[in-house]
Design an enzyme around this catalytic site. Structure first.
Site, PDB file in Angstrom:
ATOM      1  N   ASN A   1       7.166 -71.510 -14.623  1.00  0.00           N
ATOM      2  CA  ASN A   1       8.516 -71.411 -14.031  1.00  0.00           C
ATOM      3  C   ASN A   1       9.643 -71.412 -15.055  1.00  0.00           C
ATOM      4  O   ASN A   1       9.480 -71.989 -16.117  1.00  0.00           O
ATOM      5  CB  ASN A   1       8.715 -72.585 -13.065  1.00  0.00           C
ATOM      6  CG  ASN A   1       8.105 -72.295 -11.720  1.00  0.00           C
ATOM      7  OD1 ASN A   1       8.201 -71.195 -11.219  1.00  0.00           O
ATOM      8  ND2 ASN A   1       7.457 -73.303 -11.139  1.00  0.00           N
TER       9      ASN A   1
ATOM     10  N   ALA B   1      -5.417 -76.061 -20.521  1.00  0.00           N
ATOM     11  CA  ALA B   1      -5.821 -77.464 -20.347  1.00  0.00           C
ATOM     12  C   ALA B   1      -4.897 -78.199 -19.369  1.00  0.00           C
ATOM     13  O   ALA B   1      -5.012 -79.414 -19.194  1.00  0.00           O
ATOM     14  CB  ALA B   1      -5.839 -78.185 -21.692  1.00  0.00           C
TER      15      ALA B   1
ATOM     16  N   ASN C   1      11.537 -73.178 -21.350  1.00  0.00           N
ATOM     17  CA  ASN C   1      10.333 -72.339 -21.201  1.00  0.00           C
ATOM     18  C   ASN C   1      10.526 -70.895 -21.659  1.00  0.00           C
ATOM     19  O   ASN C   1       9.550 -70.216 -22.005  1.00  0.00           O
ATOM     20  CB  ASN C   1       9.866 -72.343 -19.741  1.00  0.00           C
ATOM     21  CG  ASN C   1       9.185 -73.653 -19.359  1.00  0.00           C
ATOM     22  OD1 ASN C   1       8.788 -74.423 -20.235  1.00  0.00           O
ATOM     23  ND2 ASN C   1       9.042 -73.915 -18.074  1.00  0.00           N
TER      24      ASN C   1
ATOM     25  N   VAL D   1       3.050 -67.272 -14.046  1.00  0.00           N
ATOM     26  CA  VAL D   1       3.046 -68.403 -13.111  1.00  0.00           C
ATOM     27  C   VAL D   1       4.059 -69.452 -13.577  1.00  0.00           C
ATOM     28  O   VAL D   1       4.738 -70.083 -12.771  1.00  0.00           O
ATOM     29  CB  VAL D   1       1.623 -69.015 -13.029  1.00  0.00           C
ATOM     30  CG1 VAL D   1       1.610 -70.270 -12.164  1.00  0.00           C
ATOM     31  CG2 VAL D   1       0.631 -67.984 -12.507  1.00  0.00           C
TER      32      VAL D   1
ATOM     33  N   HIS E   1      11.236 -66.833  -6.940  1.00  0.00           N
ATOM     34  CA  HIS E   1      10.403 -68.002  -6.624  1.00  0.00           C
ATOM     35  C   HIS E   1      11.264 -69.243  -6.845  1.00  0.00           C
ATOM     36  O   HIS E   1      11.214 -69.893  -7.887  1.00  0.00           O
ATOM     37  CB  HIS E   1       9.154 -68.019  -7.507  1.00  0.00           C
ATOM     38  CG  HIS E   1       8.337 -69.268  -7.334  1.00  0.00           C
ATOM     39  ND1 HIS E   1       7.754 -69.626  -6.129  1.00  0.00           N
ATOM     40  CD2 HIS E   1       8.024 -70.274  -8.194  1.00  0.00           C
ATOM     41  CE1 HIS E   1       7.123 -70.774  -6.271  1.00  0.00           C
ATOM     42  NE2 HIS E   1       7.275 -71.192  -7.517  1.00  0.00           N
TER      43      HIS E   1
ATOM     44  N   ASP F   1       4.367 -68.620  -2.220  1.00  0.00           N
ATOM     45  CA  ASP F   1       5.395 -68.613  -1.169  1.00  0.00           C
ATOM     46  C   ASP F   1       4.910 -67.797   0.038  1.00  0.00           C
ATOM     47  O   ASP F   1       5.115 -68.182   1.186  1.00  0.00           O
ATOM     48  CB  ASP F   1       6.689 -68.022  -1.730  1.00  0.00           C
ATOM     49  CG  ASP F   1       7.037 -68.654  -3.059  1.00  0.00           C
ATOM     50  OD1 ASP F   1       7.205 -69.878  -3.085  1.00  0.00           O
ATOM     51  OD2 ASP F   1       7.077 -67.945  -4.082  1.00  0.00           O
TER      52      ASP F   1
HETATM   53  N1  LIG Z   1       4.956 -69.583  -9.645  1.00  0.00           N
HETATM   54  C1  LIG Z   1       4.436 -70.585  -8.945  1.00  0.00           C
HETATM   55  O1  LIG Z   1       4.233 -70.444  -7.717  1.00  0.00           O
HETATM   56  C2  LIG Z   1       4.060 -71.891  -9.596  1.00  0.00           C
HETATM   57  C3  LIG Z   1       3.354 -72.831  -8.860  1.00  0.00           C
HETATM   58  C4  LIG Z   1       3.007 -74.041  -9.459  1.00  0.00           C
HETATM   59  C5  LIG Z   1       3.403 -74.302 -10.768  1.00  0.00           C
HETATM   60  N2  LIG Z   1       4.084 -73.359 -11.458  1.00  0.00           N
HETATM   61  C6  LIG Z   1       4.471 -73.576 -12.876  1.00  0.00           C
HETATM   62  O2  LIG Z   1       3.306 -73.408 -13.687  1.00  0.00           O
HETATM   63  C7  LIG Z   1       3.518 -74.080 -14.930  1.00  0.00           C
HETATM   64  C8  LIG Z   1       2.301 -74.915 -15.299  1.00  0.00           C
HETATM   65  O3  LIG Z   1       2.135 -75.962 -14.367  1.00  0.00           O
HETATM   66  P1  LIG Z   1       1.031 -77.104 -14.571  1.00  0.00           P
HETATM   67  O4  LIG Z   1       1.153 -77.986 -13.409  1.00  0.00           O
HETATM   68  O5  LIG Z   1      -0.289 -76.514 -14.932  1.00  0.00           O
HETATM   69  O6  LIG Z   1       1.645 -77.833 -15.846  1.00  0.00           O
HETATM   70  P2  LIG Z   1       0.877 -78.779 -16.896  1.00  0.00           P
HETATM   71  O7  LIG Z   1       1.938 -79.484 -17.688  1.00  0.00           O
HETATM   72  O8  LIG Z   1      -0.178 -79.580 -16.222  1.00  0.00           O
HETATM   73  O9  LIG Z   1       0.146 -77.726 -17.836  1.00  0.00           O
HETATM   74  C9  LIG Z   1       0.850 -76.823 -18.607  1.00  0.00           C
HETATM   75  C10 LIG Z   1       0.021 -76.611 -19.847  1.00  0.00           C
HETATM   76  O10 LIG Z   1       0.637 -75.565 -20.585  1.00  0.00           O
HETATM   77  C11 LIG Z   1       0.519 -75.890 -21.945  1.00  0.00           C
HETATM   78  N3  LIG Z   1       1.530 -75.123 -22.674  1.00  0.00           N
HETATM   79  C12 LIG Z   1       2.840 -75.395 -22.836  1.00  0.00           C
HETATM   80  N4  LIG Z   1       3.405 -74.475 -23.604  1.00  0.00           N
HETATM   81  C13 LIG Z   1       2.459 -73.583 -23.944  1.00  0.00           C
HETATM   82  C14 LIG Z   1       2.434 -72.422 -24.729  1.00  0.00           C
HETATM   83  N5  LIG Z   1       3.522 -71.994 -25.363  1.00  0.00           N
HETATM   84  N6  LIG Z   1       1.263 -71.757 -24.866  1.00  0.00           N
HETATM   85  C15 LIG Z   1       0.163 -72.201 -24.258  1.00  0.00           C
HETATM   86  N7  LIG Z   1       0.109 -73.304 -23.500  1.00  0.00           N
HETATM   87  C16 LIG Z   1       1.258 -73.994 -23.330  1.00  0.00           C
HETATM   88  C17 LIG Z   1       0.712 -77.390 -22.000  1.00  0.00           C
HETATM   89  O11 LIG Z   1       0.178 -77.935 -23.204  1.00  0.00           O
HETATM   90  C18 LIG Z   1      -0.039 -77.826 -20.764  1.00  0.00           C
HETATM   91  O12 LIG Z   1      -1.398 -78.142 -21.044  1.00  0.00           O
HETATM   92  C19 LIG Z   1       4.817 -74.893 -14.744  1.00  0.00           C
HETATM   93  O13 LIG Z   1       5.893 -74.178 -15.314  1.00  0.00           O
HETATM   94  C20 LIG Z   1       4.948 -74.949 -13.236  1.00  0.00           C
HETATM   95  O14 LIG Z   1       6.285 -75.152 -12.837  1.00  0.00           O
HETATM   96  C21 LIG Z   1       4.418 -72.169 -10.902  1.00  0.00           C
HETATM   97  O1  LIG Z   2       7.924 -76.317  -7.262  1.00  0.00           O
HETATM   98  C1  LIG Z   2       7.518 -76.302  -8.418  1.00  0.00           C
HETATM   99  O2  LIG Z   2       8.203 -76.634  -9.383  1.00  0.00           O
HETATM  100  C2  LIG Z   2       6.109 -75.852  -8.658  1.00  0.00           C
HETATM  101  C3  LIG Z   2       5.822 -74.550  -8.020  1.00  0.00           C
HETATM  102  O3  LIG Z   2       6.741 -73.578  -8.405  1.00  0.00           O
HETATM  103  C4  LIG Z   2       5.715 -74.627  -6.513  1.00  0.00           C
HETATM  104  O4  LIG Z   2       6.329 -73.821  -5.828  1.00  0.00           O
HETATM  105  O5  LIG Z   2       4.955 -75.477  -6.001  1.00  0.00           O
END
Ligand SMILES: NC(=O)c1ccc[n+]([C@@H]2O[C@H](COP(=O)([O-])OP(=O)(O)OC[C@H]3O[C@@H](n4cnc5c(N)ncnc54)[C@H](O)[C@@H]3O)[C@@H](O)[C@H]2O)c1
Ligand SMILES: O=C(O)C[C@H](O)C(=O)O
Length: 328
Positions: A133, A13, A107, A131, A189, A161
């Site tokens: 972080n 969600a 996390n 995904v 990352h 990236d």
């Molecule tokens: N690796 C990458 O390139 C990359 C890129 C963008 C974002 N991210 C990371 O992805 C993650 C999600 O980002 P977002 O923007 O969707 O965040 P968000 O806060 O919009 O959504 C995260 C969702 O995860 C849910 N959640 C939290 N803990 C949970 C659990 N234990 N089990 C199931 N659901 C859980 C939350 O309720 C929330 O709805 C963040 O950690 C963000 O930093 C990584």
């Molecule tokens: O930068 C962040 O925290 C979100 C994600 O990992 C990104 O690279 O956009």
């Protein structure tokens, strides 16, 4: 008609979830002939569960022909039951002024629980993409918490990236993104990642020779790719979502359907090559075929690259030390 594939998505969600689920259900990830069952995990909090119900109403309203079922849950054992693919997105995102590793203590626990659940109930061939972080170390935690699964099944997302690097190179050279081959992003990352275009070509021309500007590489390209996530948070007030979902789709699509010899970057457990200790989840170039990724071996590592590759490695080693107490 093919048998449906079970795709678990955590944080369903959230922002990324909202950009991701519709594309999976429309066949953009696994192919236009591949039915999917979505197994959607959210936290056991009414607000999140209510939001998830809303997302599912919208999925229904799309009447996707390939969507063979949706299972919403707050229990990882339900979400990961027989999962063929698991996208571990659910985790807290960072805000302005934070680094991704600041999220580690908060996390990390999520990934011990989810690694164990994957270990107990997922398909033995489950393909896991982390995904949330800090993605590399969270993938490491999940992998270590799942001793009965093949460590090679655990990957972290560096594709965003990789895609960012491709776009910057296309803009700099005035060539098309689609024509660029052999890009690499090494390591974590995080801003320490090393985007490396030494081997890249565009329509057969060497990118390094086309650009021929080491200062631009060091002072413009590397910081721009490395700090792109922060620039987006600064501009949007929220971390990247649509581009992150797009990268997740690219990562799994290529892993499952193959890259036709093209290099892509995946965070995978090291086999000890390139001086990276075994087991560390580190971004490397791979090609994929028949559902298996293969590391591109034998690339030259010059002095500048060695320094950059060790710098990002050292950060990963520090992160690993910081979560030792959580691992079995
Ligand atoms: N690796 C990458 O390139 C990359 C890129 C963008 C974002 N991210 C990371 O992805 C993650 C999600 O980002 P977002 O923007 O969707 O965040 P968000 O806060 O919009 O959504 C995260 C969702 O995860 C849910 N959640 C939290 N803990 C949970 C659990 N234990 N089990 C199931 N659901 C859980 C939350 O309720 C929330 O709805 C963040 O950690 C963000 O930093 C990584
Ligand atoms: O930068 C962040 O925290 C979100 C994600 O990992 C990104 O690279 O956009």
């Amino acid at each position: 008609m093919k048998q449906p594939v079970r795709v678990a998505v955590t944080g369903a969600a959230g922002q990324i979830g909202y950009s991701l689920l519709f594309r999976i259900a429309s066949g953009e990830m696994l192919g236009k002939d591949q039915p999917v069952i979505l197994q959607l995990l959210e936290v056991p909090v009414e607000k999140a569960q209510q939001a998830l119900r809303g997302v599912i109403m919208e999925l229904e309203d799309c009447a996707f022909p390939l969507l063979a079922g949706v299972i919403p849950t707050d229990d990882p054992y339900v979400a990961f039951k027989d999962a063929d693919i698991a996208l571990l997105v659910g985790a807290r995102p960072r805000g302005p002024g934070m680094e991704r590793k600041d999220l580690l203590q908060e996390n990390a626990k999520i990934f011990t629980v989810q690694g164990k659940a994957l270990n107990d109930v997922a398909s033995r061939n489950v393909k896991v993409l982390v995904v949330g972080n800090p993605a590399n170390t969270n993938a490491y935690i999940a992998m270590k918490s799942a001793p009965d699964l093949n460590p090679a099944n655990f990957t972290a997302m560096l594709r965003l990236d990789h895609n960012r690097a491709l776009s910057q190179i296309a803009a700099k050279t005035g060539r098309a993104v689609a024509d660029i081959e052999n890009m690499v992003v090494w390591g974590n990352h995080s801003p320490t990642m090393y985007a490396d275009y030494r081997f890249a070509t565009v329509n057969g021309d060497a990118v390094k020779a086309l650009i021929n500007d080491e200062e631009w590489n060091r002072d413009t390209f590397l910081p721009k790719v490395g700090k792109r996530g922060a620039a987006i948070i600064e501009a949007r007030g929220l971390s990247s979502a649509a581009s992150a979902a797009n990268a997740a789709i690219d990562h799994i699509r290529d892993w499952v359907l193959g890259t036709n010899g093209k290099w892509v970057t995946m965070g995978i457990p090291s086999d000890g090559s390139y001086g990276i200790p075994e087991g560390i989840i580190y971004g490397v170039p791979v090609t994929c075929e028949n559902g298996v990724y293969t590391r591109v071996e034998g690339l030259e590592v010059d002095a500048f690259s060695r320094e950059r590759m060790d710098f990002t490695l050292n950060e990963l080693l520090e992160e690993r030390d910081g979560v030792k107490h959580l691992l079995p």
